[in-house]
Design a protein around this motif. Structure first.
Motif, PDB file in Angstrom:
ATOM      1  N   PHE A 287     142.783 -90.949  33.192  1.00 13.46           N
ATOM      2  CA  PHE A 287     142.169 -90.368  34.390  1.00 13.46           C
ATOM      3  C   PHE A 287     140.669 -90.252  34.165  1.00 13.46           C
ATOM      4  CE2 PHE A 287     146.344 -89.475  35.850  1.00 13.46           C
ATOM      5  CZ  PHE A 287     146.261 -89.077  37.180  1.00 13.46           C
ATOM      6  N   ASP A 288     139.907 -90.447  35.239  1.00 14.64           N
ATOM      7  CA  ASP A 288     138.448 -90.326  35.154  1.00 14.64           C
ATOM      8  C   ASP A 288     137.971 -88.900  35.399  1.00 14.64           C
ATOM      9  OD1 ASP A 288     137.511 -93.100  34.733  1.00 14.64           O
ATOM     10  OD2 ASP A 288     138.580 -93.455  36.600  1.00 14.64           O
ATOM     11  N   ALA A 289     138.648 -88.159  36.272  1.00 15.29           N
ATOM     12  CA  ALA A 289     138.196 -86.807  36.611  1.00 15.29           C
ATOM     13  C   ALA A 289     139.295 -86.084  37.360  1.00 15.29           C
ATOM     14  CB  ALA A 289     136.926 -86.849  37.460  1.00 15.29           C
ATOM     15  N   MET A 290     139.175 -84.763  37.377  1.00 15.18           N
ATOM     16  CA  MET A 290     140.104 -83.911  38.114  1.00 15.18           C
ATOM     17  C   MET A 290     139.322 -82.806  38.813  1.00 15.18           C
ATOM     18  SD  MET A 290     143.173 -81.545  36.562  1.00 15.18           S
ATOM     19  CE  MET A 290     142.411 -79.918  36.577  1.00 15.18           C
ATOM     20  N   ALA A 291     139.568 -82.622  40.103  1.00 10.98           N
ATOM     21  CA  ALA A 291     139.016 -81.460  40.797  1.00 10.98           C
ATOM     22  C   ALA A 291     139.865 -80.245  40.439  1.00 10.98           C
ATOM     23  CB  ALA A 291     139.028 -81.690  42.308  1.00 10.98           C
ATOM     24  N   ILE A 292     139.233 -79.111  40.244  1.00  7.91           N
ATOM     25  CA  ILE A 292     139.942 -77.907  39.824  1.00  7.91           C
ATOM     26  C   ILE A 292     140.623 -77.268  41.035  1.00  7.91           C
ATOM     27  CG2 ILE A 292     139.686 -75.608  38.810  1.00  7.91           C
ATOM     28  CD1 ILE A 292     137.241 -76.724  37.294  1.00  7.91           C
ATOM     29  N   GLY A 293     141.923 -76.980  40.894  1.00  7.46           N
ATOM     30  CA  GLY A 293     142.680 -76.323  41.960  1.00  7.46           C
ATOM     31  C   GLY A 293     142.824 -74.837  41.706  1.00  7.46           C
ATOM     32  N   ASN A 294     143.282 -74.111  42.706  1.00  3.31           N
ATOM     33  CA  ASN A 294     143.448 -72.663  42.559  1.00  3.31           C
ATOM     34  C   ASN A 294     144.527 -72.303  41.542  1.00  3.31           C
ATOM     35  OD1 ASN A 294     144.891 -73.735  45.088  1.00  3.31           O
ATOM     36  ND2 ASN A 294     146.052 -71.868  44.710  1.00  3.31           N
TER      37      ASN A 294
END
Length: 551
Positions: free
Chosen positions: A119-126
């Protein structure tokens, strides 16, 4: 909280799915003057790796191991593709819970698998915050890719707490990826789980960083990975019910922030194959790894030798029974799976009859009453509020295991007892009653459920007796509300047991936010239920019958 699955989004004529098509210039461009950027996205994986339902012990067409096969197929088509995730990743299954709460020593299993998949990146979730900052930071350190959030700041500063964006060179083009987190985190989480952080307007953050990527970083393609979805019904324009402010903002960002090519949405658990709003291509990959999203952006060189987008399209690719699970990912997760299964199989009590939660929204139910009894006992409360989180919850006749209790209470909520008035309790029940639409003669209660309101926001009370009269207007549906056999005095002060999600206003229950907290448990309610059943040895088999639907 995990949200229930929703159907694929259906769009009206105003917002039809469209393609941006390059005309004669694209047809005549030389091969070296063209390129393609492929974006593959997952979202709301919620700890699903194995294609397996831990509550029913049956195979399921979900999970990162099966999604990995689809990702590998896309890589064969474009080895340089961008692979991103839109958050809510490290929480949601018993496997993820066991790792975070019972044995957090090994690497986070989701980060292990996602790093292996490059994976290149992950947006942070709640839900990344559910287990506290210690678990959060450990998992973040163990990832081989950055966790992005352009709208999460260190309290009182202009310093983003995490990297706001990432740039990747793809097939000769510069791709900028901005990450955004739903600002609703403080409405759902205990304050200590996000101490030192604040969550700001995602529209403003998107505007700032998209402009920076375009003007300063000179990127050719801008992708936004957001743990947010659509905030309104695109046909009617009405906001989705039950949202906290700016919880979802995909439409606002698409319409108010210029320069975005692709938005990979999340949070709402909807599958959105393709949607164009104001020139931005929006798509969403469902939940739990039941599909992936693929977007293809085609570019060609302009007169100034800069890439410009000439067409783009997206689709969702489902995981099916025919999709094989990636053996390498299964092997990485196998030790976590084995110890989770051992924990879930532990016997904690017995039940003389089979109990199910399938009809819990339509009348008092023994399984929901078990949750109430635990909350009333643990909190020494007068009244308990709880929802039926899983309509498939089942406790068999005979041995009761941790698995059975985990299937009944599937979230990592903790118990809070507040001092509330009779008026505030009634307001909560009136709010809950909005789960049902306006009454229509001849329709069943099931047919009157509002599909826009998740079942986990339909709270049921114990400790009082009442009826919900669906024939009455909203705000006047709670009738015959009694406490200890007498009509409930609006001024009466009660010890009301709720979960931390409700205390923080989750689901729109704002009436409890300013109530004095008189007791609080650090243990999850799930663990309180397990302990209660172990101490008492048996599960109560009959509901109290304290509430009903009318007519």
């Amino acid at each position: 909280m995990n949200l229930p699955a929703a159907p694929t989004l259906r769009l009206g004529p105003v917002f039809t799915v469209a393609l941006f098509i390059a005309w004669a210039s694209a047809l005549t461009a030389a091969p070296g003057d063209r390129t393609r950027v492929t974006i593959v996205a997952t979202t709301d994986l919620h700890g699903n790796i194995f294609p397996f339902d831990y509550y029913t012990q049956r195979p399921a067409n979900v999970g990162l191991a099966k999604a990995a096969t689809l990702i590998a197929q896309a890589r064969k088509d474009d080895p340089q593709l961008v692979l991103i995730d839109s958050g809510d990743t490290i929480q949601g299954t018993p496997l993820a819970y066991y790792h975070s709460r019972k044995n957090n020593t090994p690497p986070d299993p989701m980060m292990l698998a996602m790093s292996a998949l490059k994976f290149d990146a992950m947006a942070i979730g709640n839900h990344e915050y559910n287990f506290g900052l210690g678990v959060f930071e450990k998992a973040r350190r163990e990832a081989s890719f950055p966790w992005l959030s352009a709208n999460t700041f260190r309290v009182g500063t202009e310093e983003t707490a995490f990297a706001p964006y990432l740039i990747k060179e793809v097939n000769g083009a510069r791709v900028g990826i901005v990450g955004l987190t739903t600002p609703g985190v403080p409405s759902w989480e205990n304050p200590e789980n996000f101490a030192g952080l604040e969550f700001r307007d995602p529209v403003a953050a998107a505007r700032k960083w998209v402009a920076h990527l375009r003007a300063t970083e000179k990127v050719d393609v801008v992708v936004v990975a957001m743990h947010m979805g659509l905030e309104l019904d695109l046909v009617t324009g009405r906001p989705s019910p039950g949202q906290v402010p700016l919880e979802n903002a995909a439409f606002a960002i698409a319409t108010r922030v210029p320069g975005i090519d692709v938005i990979a949405m999340g949070h709402t658990h909807r599958e959105v194959p393709s949607l164009v709003v104001n020139g931005a291509l929006l798509a969403q990959a469902g939940r739990w790894g039941d599909c992936i999203m693929r977007a293809d952006v085609h570019l060609e060189k302009d007169a100034g030798d800069r890439w410009r987008v000439v067409s783009k399209a997206s689709r969702t690719i489902p995981v099916t029974e025919q999709t094989p699970a990636d053996p390498a990912i299964l092997a990485l997760a196998e030790p976590y799976h084995v110890e989770t299964q051992a924990w879930l199989g532990k016997v904690v009590g017995r039940s003389s009859v089979e109990l199910t939660a399938h009809d819990a929204a339509f009348g008092d139910n023994a399984l929901v009453d078990l949750v109430h009894r635990v909350q009333l006992d643990a909190g020494k409360a007068d009244v308990s509020l709880a929802a039926s989180f899983n309509a498939r919850a089942r406790i068999p006749a005979g041995a009761v295991t941790v698995r059975d209790i985990a299937g009944l209470y599937i979230y990592e909520n903790t118990l809070v007892v507040v001092e509330a008035t009779g008026a505030q309790l009634k307001a909560a029940l009136e709010h809950s009653a909005r789960y049902f639409r306006a009454y229509e003669a001849g329709k069943t209660a099931a047919e009157l459920i509002d599909p826009g309101i998740p079942g986990y926001n339909f709270d049921i009370a114990e400790g009082v007796a009442y009826a919900l009269d669906l024939r009455q207007p909203f705000g006047s549906r709670v009738v015959d509300l009694k406490y200890r056999g007498e009509p409930l005095d609006p001024a009466k002060k009660l010890r009301v047991a709720i979960n931390n999600y409700r205390l923080n206003g989750g689901g729109g229950y704002a009436m409890f936010k300013d109530c004095p907290v008189v007791a609080r448990s650090s243990a999850e309610i799930r663990d309180l239920i397990i302990d209660w059943v172990e101490r008492n040895g048996a599960v109560p088999e009959k509901p109290t019958g304290n509430w009903r639907l009318l007519p």
